[in-house]
Design a protein around this motif. Structure first.
Motif, PDB file in Angstrom:
ATOM      1  N   VAL A 123     -17.425  12.627 -14.065  1.00 37.19           N
ATOM      2  CA  VAL A 123     -17.717  14.064 -14.026  1.00 37.19           C
ATOM      3  C   VAL A 123     -19.179  14.306 -14.372  1.00 37.19           C
ATOM      4  CG1 VAL A 123     -17.226  16.284 -15.141  1.00 37.19           C
ATOM      5  CG2 VAL A 123     -15.344  14.786 -14.439  1.00 37.19           C
ATOM      6  N   HIS A 124     -19.663  13.617 -15.409  1.00 37.53           N
ATOM      7  CA  HIS A 124     -21.063  13.789 -15.810  1.00 37.53           C
ATOM      8  C   HIS A 124     -22.012  13.348 -14.699  1.00 37.53           C
ATOM      9  CE1 HIS A 124     -24.900  12.697 -17.741  1.00 37.53           C
ATOM     10  NE2 HIS A 124     -24.681  13.828 -18.399  1.00 37.53           N
ATOM     11  N   LEU A 168     -25.943   6.764  -9.516  1.00 38.64           N
ATOM     12  CA  LEU A 168     -25.084   5.740  -8.908  1.00 38.64           C
ATOM     13  C   LEU A 168     -24.547   4.776  -9.960  1.00 38.64           C
ATOM     14  CD1 LEU A 168     -23.871   4.711  -6.290  1.00 38.64           C
ATOM     15  CD2 LEU A 168     -25.881   3.260  -5.994  1.00 38.64           C
ATOM     16  N   TRP A 169     -25.410   4.372 -10.886  1.00 35.66           N
ATOM     17  CA  TRP A 169     -25.014   3.443 -11.943  1.00 35.66           C
ATOM     18  C   TRP A 169     -23.917   4.049 -12.810  1.00 35.66           C
ATOM     19  CZ3 TRP A 169     -24.898  -1.402 -13.123  1.00 35.66           C
ATOM     20  CH2 TRP A 169     -24.692  -1.799 -14.430  1.00 35.66           C
ATOM     21  N   GLU A 170     -24.121   5.303 -13.243  1.00 35.85           N
ATOM     22  CA  GLU A 170     -23.125   5.956 -14.093  1.00 35.85           C
ATOM     23  C   GLU A 170     -21.814   6.167 -13.341  1.00 35.85           C
ATOM     24  OE1 GLU A 170     -22.773   9.508 -17.352  1.00 35.85           O
ATOM     25  OE2 GLU A 170     -24.129   9.834 -15.665  1.00 35.85           O
ATOM     26  N   VAL A 227     -20.065   2.686 -13.166  1.00 33.19           N
ATOM     27  CA  VAL A 227     -19.529   2.310 -14.486  1.00 33.19           C
ATOM     28  C   VAL A 227     -18.338   3.198 -14.839  1.00 33.19           C
ATOM     29  CG1 VAL A 227     -20.039   2.208 -16.964  1.00 33.19           C
ATOM     30  CG2 VAL A 227     -21.700   1.338 -15.317  1.00 33.19           C
ATOM     31  N   GLY A 228     -18.442   4.489 -14.546  1.00 30.44           N
ATOM     32  CA  GLY A 228     -17.329   5.405 -14.807  1.00 30.44           C
ATOM     33  C   GLY A 228     -16.082   5.027 -14.027  1.00 30.44           C
ATOM     34  N   LEU A 229     -16.276   4.662 -12.751  1.00 31.89           N
ATOM     35  CA  LEU A 229     -15.134   4.235 -11.934  1.00 31.89           C
ATOM     36  C   LEU A 229     -14.522   2.944 -12.463  1.00 31.89           C
ATOM     37  CD1 LEU A 229     -16.443   5.093  -8.348  1.00 31.89           C
ATOM     38  CD2 LEU A 229     -14.609   6.235  -9.625  1.00 31.89           C
ATOM     39  N   LEU A 230     -15.366   2.019 -12.932  1.00 31.51           N
ATOM     40  CA  LEU A 230     -14.847   0.778 -13.533  1.00 31.51           C
ATOM     41  C   LEU A 230     -14.024   1.082 -14.786  1.00 31.51           C
ATOM     42  CD1 LEU A 230     -17.817  -1.720 -13.126  1.00 31.51           C
ATOM     43  CD2 LEU A 230     -15.575  -1.852 -12.051  1.00 31.51           C
TER      44      LEU A 230
END
Length: 198
Positions: free
Chosen positions: A70-71, A82-84, A87-90
């Motif tokens: 969401v963030h 893209l990185w966040e 990582v969020g999806l992981l």
């Protein structure tokens, strides 16, 4: 810029904490007893304790992952988008796996715990000998040997240790936390009774 704490600031905060414990000692006692009961239950039923701990960890990962995703979409223009998002999806995937499939991955979790405890034990033993003339080095050595023993016990008993390792460790931790709150509450009660007599 925050000002550094002075000695009087620290003393004032310690006094406020003591006063809070003295006034609310009953709540601290109740929390301690609850933690002790939960610890005994986790030790008595280590598989159930393992499943509960694993599921709880899964939900924490899942919630953290959703918040990160969401963030990421709230600030899509920044360089780390893209990185966040990845990582969020992981986190969401790992959290969902841990939370919704509590019986899977127990062996992997036990292996991770074994490696963690063995590494911690080796590190603490080395540190104990490095600080050996210093007072308290023996307790560091003892802690390292205990961690090493737990890690080896989990590793030697694999895959059987997968059903009891996490639950037992959570139970022991809850017991120690519970007793610390009980002792804190009893000290607060004594301080409360002493203040009432004045």
């Amino acid at each position: 810029m925050a000002q550094p704490l002075t000695v009087s600031d620290i003393e004032m905060r310690v006094a406020e904490t003591r006063e809070l414990i003295t006034k609310k000692w009953g709540w601290f006692l109740a929390l301690g007893i609850l933690l002790i009961v939960a610890g005994i239950a986790a030790i008595a039923f280590p598989l159930a304790g393992t499943i509960v701990a694993k599921t709880f960890l899964g939900w924490l990962f899942l919630i953290a992952g959703v918040v990160m995703v969401v963030h990421a979409f709230q600030a899509p223009g920044w360089q780390g988008f893209l990185w966040e998002l990845l990582v969020g999806l992981l986190y969401v995937i790992a959290g969902g796996y841990l939370a919704f499939f509590p019986f899977t991955g127990l062996i992997t979790l036990a292996i991770v715990l074994a490696v963690l405890f063995i590494a911690e034990g080796i590190f603490e033993v080395i540190q104990a000998f490095r600080v050996r003339p210093h007072e308290g080095w023996f307790w560091l050595l003892l802690s390292g040997l205990a961690a090493l023993a737990v890690g080896l016990l989990i590793a030697i008993d694999l895959p059987g240790s997968a059903v009891w390792a996490l639950g037992l460790l959570v139970g022991i931790n809850l017991l120690f936390s519970g007793w610390s709150y009980v002792f804190l509450a009893l000290a607060g009660r004594r301080a409360h009774e002493t203040a009432a007599k004045r």
